[in-house]
Design a protein around this motif. Structure first.
Motif, PDB file in Angstrom:
ATOM      1  N   THR A 206     -19.708 -31.461 -16.930  1.00 20.58           N
ATOM      2  CA  THR A 206     -18.491 -30.649 -17.004  1.00 20.58           C
ATOM      3  C   THR A 206     -17.531 -31.225 -18.036  1.00 20.58           C
ATOM      4  O   THR A 206     -17.577 -32.407 -18.355  1.00 20.58           O
ATOM      5  CB  THR A 206     -17.780 -30.587 -15.643  1.00 20.58           C
TER       6      THR A 206
ATOM      7  N   SER B 142     -12.792 -29.039 -17.087  1.00 21.02           N
ATOM      8  CA  SER B 142     -13.756 -29.018 -15.990  1.00 21.02           C
ATOM      9  C   SER B 142     -14.720 -27.833 -15.989  1.00 21.02           C
ATOM     10  O   SER B 142     -15.322 -27.515 -14.964  1.00 21.02           O
ATOM     11  CB  SER B 142     -13.051 -29.061 -14.623  1.00 21.02           C
TER      12      SER B 142
ATOM     13  N   ILE C 138     -13.031 -27.395 -11.066  1.00 22.69           N
ATOM     14  CA  ILE C 138     -14.244 -26.618 -11.321  1.00 22.69           C
ATOM     15  C   ILE C 138     -14.137 -25.254 -10.654  1.00 22.69           C
ATOM     16  O   ILE C 138     -13.740 -25.138  -9.493  1.00 22.69           O
ATOM     17  CB  ILE C 138     -15.507 -27.348 -10.806  1.00 22.69           C
TER      18      ILE C 138
END
Ligand SMILES: [Mg+2]
Ligand SMILES: [Zn+2]
Ligand SMILES: [Zn+2]
Ligand SMILES: [Zn+2]
Lengths: 81, 881
Positions: free
Chosen positions: B100, B105, B189
């Motif tokens: 990531t 992210s 995320i």
């Protein structure tokens, strides 16, 4: 697919004999073993031998295999997706 | 108090627990590492807070009001001052960090790829297939981009140190990622990306693998024990929690006091260490936390893992009551179906007996005898289920007060049925039901004829006994697992129980040729068997009647038995002379009379035993058991009658034989030298598919092997058929002609991996030889016999060859054990139904007819389709080809 093959898969000595059961035969098999269809071993429609004999999903095929102990042994399989 | 309502599990969902949920399921926050106050009461908000459950009798749980034993325990929690990594997810964190963006992210894949992978994952899930392969590919691909395709941030390499330290490479210096930094990244995320990495954003947000709240397990799963000295000893888990809370507190104090970054980082690392070892105290790269005594602590994962762990140690298998274990020793005078139980064990083990009108007097007598007077009784259970121990003092009184409907625990006595077992329990005959015979001394006694199914010997083996507690269990044991029902093995369809060693030597001595017995002799011979009538004598010498050894055997055969077969000693002559065989190798039984042939391993031995097999299949297992009992008793009597011993002098061979052997070996060595000569000249013709070198090795091995066998023949010839070792080898009682060859003739070639010994120094095996010496002696050929003694170099080679065997067995047993475990786990709940089909527990058909032919291998004729032939033979009593 059907009929387009030059040779029948069933003629190969490593492919056991497969045979579609009629509705009547199928229900007799289920009655004999006192089971419902889902309890049978499965085989996929995409299996070449099933395509060759024209099996459809939820058909039952009878497989006759050579057996080390009984010379010939009968199996039944449910055709699935 | 909780009411336990039975519920059906519909579905199990795995995921991560969020900090919110941890707090919700917690009954108290734990803030102090102290456990009990000075009065011995648990401290509130301490590690033993009574809201987390109680273990002291008398106290009540502050959450569910249950007493100790009723309260299942409740979780508490600790608010961690700084987040720490959960070691179990260290690998996942590594993969996510590398895949990531360090700024935004985002999962570093373009949207098309993400869509493709997501689709693949969904189809695999639907088919119930593992998705590991896809997610691994996702992580592999996402690691590749150097620049984020979404925000354009430059990506840095993430290095991993030890289990849970992540370091970013920033040019020439390393930047350590603290768990809080990582958590921030994971939080960002998106749900869509989480699905692509194979996680479920509703049940497992990636940031939840970084702990901010630590659940504190209930007191009930980490009870403290009070030692005799009155001191409390805490569970390992509690110790670990104390460490965590202390460091957590110190951390907080230091941070509030504005301590330098260095100290904060040290404390953070320490907190991480304690949380890590709390969950798994065997992580590689982390020194295990130890008790003050130096013993490593047993923390969460140690409770579950391995042989002694919760799964294998407490759930799949556990210690049981009503069992006994001791060393075994042989007693040929016991029946095969009996087990000798030491008196001290019999007095300890009990069987519950219900008091009825029919047995009240008998029960009274047991109670009257008390616990110290076998067979007595140890306990009484009244109808209100209160148990009273019977003592020497109250036994008379108890005998009088006994009432119908009460129960007593009666001591084990002769004839009781128990299960007997030897580990490793590899097949079903490893546990069989025996009848008890209470005997003096301290070992379990068993008839040597039941050694083969247990694979037992008496070099210190121990066995277990289980006393059956219910009538149903005893009935089932009698019908299914009793020794007599297991004489035939389902492994090969023949008897696995039968004569061994002296039983076979004895039968062989008794029946070979025309051995004769006087009346007193044959009576002695049959005295241990159940025979009641003596047959007519075979003839008279000097007015005294005599019986043949074969007649002695005929006594124990069932009348009507017809058999004909070639014994193991048959040498397969070109034309079999049948009854008139020179070797007396043609066994003919007509109507239960042994007319010709010698009884040896093939007749009564375990694994072979044709007569045993035939009797069981024709006359039933009870008759089979009686035959084995009679035959083994007769065998022992026989070996005692003729006398049987073996010593070092039995390996003596006359001088002329030694000379012959030496000459023969000399010749063989010459031939080997000759082969080497031809080889060195380059004239050795290679065998098809072999190099010249291989051909030479092969030919040398062949030559020396032949020589060794020939010495054996010479030795065998001079030792004669009366030699005890020869008798044992011929009859199949123990040992082989090869053993004899090695004892009296020549030990022969020592091999490693089937080849002559080659390893050692450069170009030679030992410094005693020249480099490049290809001769017999230089590569492990042992000319001497065990009797004549090995030379130093031979001794060395022998040790090398012997070691290989030991290593092989060690490796094989561990490998086959693992294979066995996996097979058993895979097949354990398949079942042959009454209709002959094999189904699993869901009712799915596995086989339409068991084994395809529906035959019970135990009842087959040595697993061969010979039933017809046997029937013809038994009717005509002639061998059918
Ligand atoms: Mg042993
Ligand atoms: Zn409670
Ligand atoms: Zn980015
Ligand atoms: Zn013969």
């Amino acid at each position: 697919m059907k009929g387009s093959n030059k040779f029948s898969l069933l003629d190969h000595n490593l492919v056991p004999h497969h045979q579609l059961l009629s509705e009547n035969e199928a229900s007799q098999v289920l009655k004999k073993y006192n089971i419902n269809k889902e309890q049978l071993p499965k085989i996929k429609v995409k299996e070449p031998v099933i395509q060759e004999i024209g099996g459809q999903v939820s058909d039952i095929v009878k497989v006759i295999r050579t057996s080390q102990t009984a010379r010939e042994a009968e199996f039944y399989r449910l055709v699935i997706e | 108090m909780f009411k336990t309502v039975p519920k059906r599990i519909k579905e199990i969902r795995f995921g991560l627990i969020s900090p919110k949920e941890y707090r919700k399921m917690s009954v108290t926050r734990v803030i102090t590492a102290d456990t009990y106050d000075d009065d011995g009461f648990p401290i509130e908000m301490g590690l033993m807070d009574p809201r987390m459950g109680v273990i002291d009798p008398g106290l009540r749980c502050k959450t569910c009001a249950g007493r100790a034993g009723e309260c299942p325990g409740h979780f508490g929690h600790v608010e961690l001052i700084a987040p720490v990594i959960h070691v179990g997810f260290a690998k996942l964190i590594r993969k996510i960090l590398r895949g990531t963006c360090r700024e935004c992210s985002a999962l570093l894949l373009d949207s098309n790829h993400k869509k493709k992978y997501l689709e693949q994952i969904r189809t695999m899930r639907k088919m119930g297939q593992p998705i590991e392969d896809i997610t691994n590919e996702v992580f592999k691909e996402a690691r590749k981009p150097k620049i984020c395709m979404y925000c354009g941030a430059k990506q840095l390499d993430v290095k991993v140190e030890k289990p849970s330290t992540y370091v970013e490479k920033m040019g020439d210096h390393d930047h350590k990622l603290m768990p809080s930094d990582i958590r921030v990244r994971l939080e960002k995320i998106s749900n869509e990306d989480i699905e692509v990495i194979g996680m479920d954003p509703n049940n497992a947000r990636p940031e939840w693998v970084i702990l901010t709240v630590l659940p504190v397990p209930p007191v009930t799963m980490r009870p403290s024990i009070t030692l005799e000295s009155g001191q409390r000893s805490e569970d390992d888990l509690t110790h670990k929690l104390v460490d965590i809370i202390r460091i957590n507190q110190r951390f907080q104090e230091n941070r509030e006091a504005g301590a330098p970054q260095l100290i904060i980082e040290d404390l953070w690392e320490l907190l991480q260490y304690h949380v890590t070892t709390f969950m798994d105290n065997a992580v590689s790269g982390v020194p295990p936390a130890r008790h003050r005594s130096g013993r490593p602590l047993k923390t969460l994962s140690q409770r579950l893992k391995g042989k002694e762990g919760r799964f294998r140690g407490s759930l799949s298998g556990k210690r049981v009551n009503f069992s006994a274990r001791t060393v075994i020793s042989p007693d040929p005078n016991l029946s095969v179906s009996e087990v000798g139980v030491p008196l001290s064990i019999a007095m300890e083990m009990t069987i519950p007996v219900n008091v009825t009108t029919r047995n009240i007097e008998e029960v009274r007598e047991y109670i009257r005898r008390g616990p110290d007077n076998h067979p007595g009784a140890n306990y009484i259970e009244r109808s209100d289920r209160r148990r009273i121990k019977i003592t020497d003092i109250n036994r008379e009184e108890m005998a009088e007060t006994i009432e119908l409907g009460w129960k007593i625990d009666r001591q084990l006595k002769n004839g009781d049925i128990v299960l007997f077992n030897r580990q490793p329990s590899l097949h079903r005959m490893s546990i069989m039901a025996h009848n008890v015979k209470v005997l003096p001394h301290k070992t379990f006694r068993l008839n040597p004829a039941v050694c083969p199914p247990y694979n037992a010997d008496f070099d210190g083996d121990e066995m277990n006994m289980h006393v059956l507690q219910t009538e149903e269990a005893r009935a089932e044991a009698m019908m299914l697992i009793h020794v007599q029902e297991n004489i035939l093995s389902p492994r090969f369809g023949g008897p696995i129980i039968g004569g061994i060693h002296d039983h076979i030597s004895g039968m062989y001595l008794l029946t070979r040729g025309d051995s004769r017995l006087s009346k007193s002799e044959i009576l002695d011979m049959l005295s241990k068997t159940k025979i009641e009538e003596l047959s007519e004598p075979a003839g008279e010498v000097d007015g005294k009647p005599y019986w043949t050894g074969k007649q002695a055997v005929s006594h124990i055969l069932p009348s009507g038995l017809n058999m004909a077969y070639r014994a193991g000693i048959c040498e397969n002559c070109d034309t079999c002379k049948k009854e008139n065989c020179d070797l007396d190798a043609y066994v003919l039984v007509k109507d239960g009379q042994l007319l010709s042939g010698t009884i040896e391993e093939k007749a009564v031995g375990a694994f072979k035993g044709l007569i045993v097999d035939k009797i069981i299949k024709d006359y039933g297992s009870a008759r089979g058991l009686q035959f084995i009992n009679d035959a083994t008793m007769l065998g022992i009597k026989g070996v005692m009658h003729y006398g049987f011993s073996f010593g070092i002098s039995d390996e003596d061979i006359p001088n002329e034989a030694s000379i012959q052997i030496t000459e023969l070996l000399g010749e063989a060595e010459d031939k080997v030298m000759n082969l080497i000569l031809v080889y060195n000249e380059g004239n050795l013709e290679p065998l098809p598919g072999r190099t010249v070198d291989e051909t030479l090795e092969l030919k040398i091995m062949q030559e020396l092997g032949k020589a060794r066998d020939t010495t054996g023949n010479i030795a065998g010839k001079y030792l004669g058929l009366e030699n005890a070792a020869v008798v044992m080898a011929k009859s199949g009682a123990r040992g082989s002609m090869l053993n004899l060859t090695q004892m009296a003739g020549c030990v022969g070639q020592q091999a490693v991996r089937g080849e002559r010994i080659r390893r050692g120094y450069a170009g030679r095996t030992l410094s005693n030889f020249h480099t490049g010496d290809l001769g017999a002696a230089a590569h492990g050929f042992v000319k001497n016999s065990y009797k004549s003694g090995l030379s130093p170099t031979e001794y060395f080679f022998h040790a090398i060859g012997g070691r290989e065997g030991l290593v092989d067995t060690a490796v094989r047993t561990s490998q086959s054990g693992y294979l066995q475990r996996r097979l058993v786990n895979a097949l354990q709940d398949l079942e042959v139904q009454y209709d002959g089909t094999v189904k699993d527990t869901r009712g799915m058909v596995v086989q339409f007819k068991y084994g395809e032919d529906g035959i019970d291998p135990m009842k087959s004729e040595f697993s061969k389709p010979q039933a017809i032939q046997w029937i013809i033979e038994s009717v005509t009593s002639k061998e059918v080809k």
